[in-house]
Design an enzyme around this catalytic site. Structure first.
Site, PDB file in Angstrom:
ATOM      1  N   VAL A  46       0.846  -1.187   0.000  1.00 51.49           N
ATOM      2  CA  VAL A  46       0.000   0.000   0.000  1.00 51.49           C
ATOM      3  C   VAL A  46       0.884   1.240   0.000  1.00 51.49           C
ATOM      4  O   VAL A  46       1.897   1.307   0.704  1.00 51.49           O
ATOM      5  CB  VAL A  46      -0.968   0.001   1.206  1.00 51.49           C
ATOM      6  N   GLU A  47       0.472   2.219  -0.773  1.00 52.43           N
ATOM      7  CA  GLU A  47       1.306   3.347  -1.189  1.00 52.43           C
ATOM      8  C   GLU A  47       2.006   4.127  -0.069  1.00 52.43           C
ATOM      9  O   GLU A  47       3.116   4.585  -0.230  1.00 52.43           O
ATOM     10  CB  GLU A  47       0.421   4.309  -1.976  1.00 52.43           C
TER      11      GLU A  47
END
Lengths: 289, 318
Positions: free
Chosen positions: A54-55
């Protein structure tokens, strides 16, 4: 395999279609929304050894409630790694990400995406969000899957702004530009599924969603769309896939009208969040996760 | 008063002295007219942003550098404080379309905004170059796209080692960085728990650093787990104690995103009048962060904490 669902929504069909693109053992870069639904379905069915990144700095989370953004606390739940964005974005630039899901407001025949402006850049008719991580993923992920709405106007001959590269202007263009990721492999829309021709790099229609007419799809594409000679109907979601999505997102926040339901309704939101624990734990146990 | 930034020099370590102050003091000491302000998204420094809005008549104008922001930058944009925005993404995320940003970018309401765009990693690498004290960073993003076409600060060149194209982004050293983290001691050793985005990098790039935290802990508590220290004291100027300081956003292990509230805020941000009414009530109408929390309701905030800790608590697997 579980039998096909009789009742499902269009977003559920799209998410199930993307879930089938994720292979076991892969590392995927996943945003929230529909891609997250697809990733969860994949993890709980065909790809138990797949993990997501996840970013804003998490890898391998296993949440039992709905993540609400890429920097959401929920993305840390039972994760293998939490920390910096530099770690996850750096890893993806270095080639550790097998597959990424991205989106856009406009797309062209080579799978290039616009998520920045409609109209002139300096004087936009509609200002949009901007790249975020989409350009980075489109540049460096080994393959990308594009999910987007097809509204009749947004499959365009020429983008107003090229935010995230697909195959740019055709064969060899990614290599010439210095892009080392593989580019898009599929476009899953509200009408069908598209692939890219290995020689021309041009998008063609591979599958059409149940009940959608081919003429309507062609009319929603501004260039002369190539159609697979073996055009198929998109496989519907299974009952199990639909059950998984509705367990994680019971109010259809991502796959329906849940956001409108929750606007200003703290009790409804907290009830959804607090009650998510047991059904998700039971589901995970039943899958040996 | 025109703010005179201090030239960053190698070796400019902040002293190991007590740095705890109120948000009001920290903002009035470090943020002035035309400050070049860096803002972290993980976690969102809401308590500090609300205070900047309260001091907007003094501050007048800011240039903002962000990677991706969801909501918080638009709280500033809607006041007319932001002259320029360096960004990768500014939108509502799950809360949807950002009408505040659209009004500024499309119609110049309440003020025209200059936008300088990068990809997320591109903007993060600008902070990274700033943090390392080097003039630029090379990266493999943005090549072939229109991002460099409309932003001449991005240079696409052939790498001298491989002769393959790379994109260069210039170092970014903001005058002041603001961020919200889990905990710190009184001299400014900051520990983030969970994911922390680029807050560590941003703190190293900025000339002055203000960190709001959920908890102020002893130096011994920091020393128990020194590898959790994402920002050592020598980068930090001010520590502000602000429990729930990221509301309506999240602070991992402390409380989760208040989605029902965020969606309602975005509904109100749909018009400039709605935005102003919300700001008048929740930001200008409250004296400080504690006052804001009382208005939102500590019962509500504590319920968000209990709900978060049903699922995860630092140091435990639940």
């Amino acid at each position: 395999m579980s039998k096909y669902a009789e009742n499902y929504s269009l977003p559920e069909l799209m998410a199930a279609t993307v879930a089938r693109e994720i292979r076991d053992g892969e590392l995927a870069f996943i945003g929230v929304g529909m891609p997250l639904m697809a990733a969860t379905v994949a993890k709980f069915t065909t790809a138990p050894n797949f993990n997501m990144m996840v970013e804003y700095g998490a890898a391998g989370p296993s949440p039992r409630r709905l993540p609400m953004c890429v920097n959401c606390a929920v993305n840390c739940e039972r994760a293998y790694y939490t920390g910096s964005q530099r770690e996850v974005m750096g890893a993806q630039q270095a080639g550790f990400v097998d597959v990424a899901c991205i989106s856009g407001a406009q797309i062209d025949r080579f799978g290039n995406l616009n998520s920045s402006v409609i109209g002139e850049y300096k004087n936009p008719k509609v200002r949009l969000a901007g790249s975020g991580g989409a350009n980075d993923l489109a540049s460096s992920a080994n393959r990308t899957i594009i999910m987007m709405r097809q509204d009749g106007r947004n499959f365009v001959e020429k983008l107003d702004y090229l935010t995230s590269p697909g195959y740019l202007d055709g064969p060899g263009a990614r290599e010439r530009a210095g892009l080392h990721g593989g580019g898009p492999v599929a476009v899953v829309t509200t009408m069908g599924v598209y692939r890219f021709d290995a020689e021309t790099c041009e998008m063609y229609l591979e599958k059409i969603h149940p009940g959608v007419e081919l003429e309507k799809v062609k009319a929603a594409v501004k260039w002369d769309l190539a159609v697979s000679p073996n055009l198929e109907v998109t496989e519907p979601p299974t009952e199990e896939q639909v059950m998984i999505m509705r367990t994680l997102d019971p109010l259809a926040v991502y796959l329906g009208t849940g956001r409108a339901t929750l606007t200003g309704d703290f009790e409804a939101f907290m009830k959804m969040f607090e009650n998510s624990y047991q059904p998700m734990v039971d589901l995970m146990k039943s899958k040996g996760l | 008063m025109r703010y005179q930034p201090i030239e960053a020099k190698p070796g400019r370590a902040k002293p190991a002295v007590k740095k705890v102050m109120t948000a009001q003091e920290a903002v009035s000491r470090f943020i002035h007219e035309n400050t070049y302000l860096g803002m972290s998204v993980s976690a969102a420094p809401a308590a500090l942003i609300w205070e900047i809005v309260r001091q907007k008549d003094r501050i007048k104008s800011l240039d903002l550098t962000i990677t991706s922001q969801i909501g918080m930058s638009s709280v500033l944009i809607g006041t007319g404080l932001v002259r320029k925005l360096e960004m990768a993404y500014n939108w509502g995320g799950i809360e949807g379309e950002d009408k505040v940003f659209r009004r500024a970018a499309e119609k110049g309401i309440p003020r025209p905004i200059e936008i300088e765009e990068y990809s997320n990693f591109g903007m993060a690498m600008r902070w990274q170059a700033g943090a390392l004290g080097i003039p630029y960073m090379p990266l493999k993003s943005m090549l072939g796209s229109d991002i460099p076409k409309y932003n001449p600060k991005i240079k696409v060149v052939d790498d001298p080692y491989t002769n393959r194209p790379v994109a260069l982004v210039p170092a970014c050293n903001p005058d002041v960085a603001i961020m919200h983290c889990a905990r710190a001691d009184e001299i400014g050793n900051v520990q983030a728990l969970g994911l922390y985005g680029n807050s560590d990098t941003l703190a190293r790039a900025a000339r002055h650093v203000i960190v709001s935290v959920e908890e102020i802990v002893t130096q011994d508590e920091i020393r128990r787990f020194p590898n959790l220290t994402t920002i050592p004291y020598y980068y930090v100027d001010a520590i502000v104690h602000a429990p729930f300081g990221a509301h309506w956003r999240e602070s991992t292990y402390y409380y989760h995103h208040d989605l029902a509230y965020g969606l309602d805020v975005y509904r109100q941000f749909g018009t400039q009048e709605g935005y102003e009414a919300w700001i008048d009530k929740y930001v200008l109408g409250t004296a400080d962060w504690d006052d804001y929390c009382r208005l939102v309701g500590y019962d509500r905030l504590n319920r968000l904490r209990l709900s978060e800790q049903k699922y995860q608590k630092f140091g435990e697997v639940r």
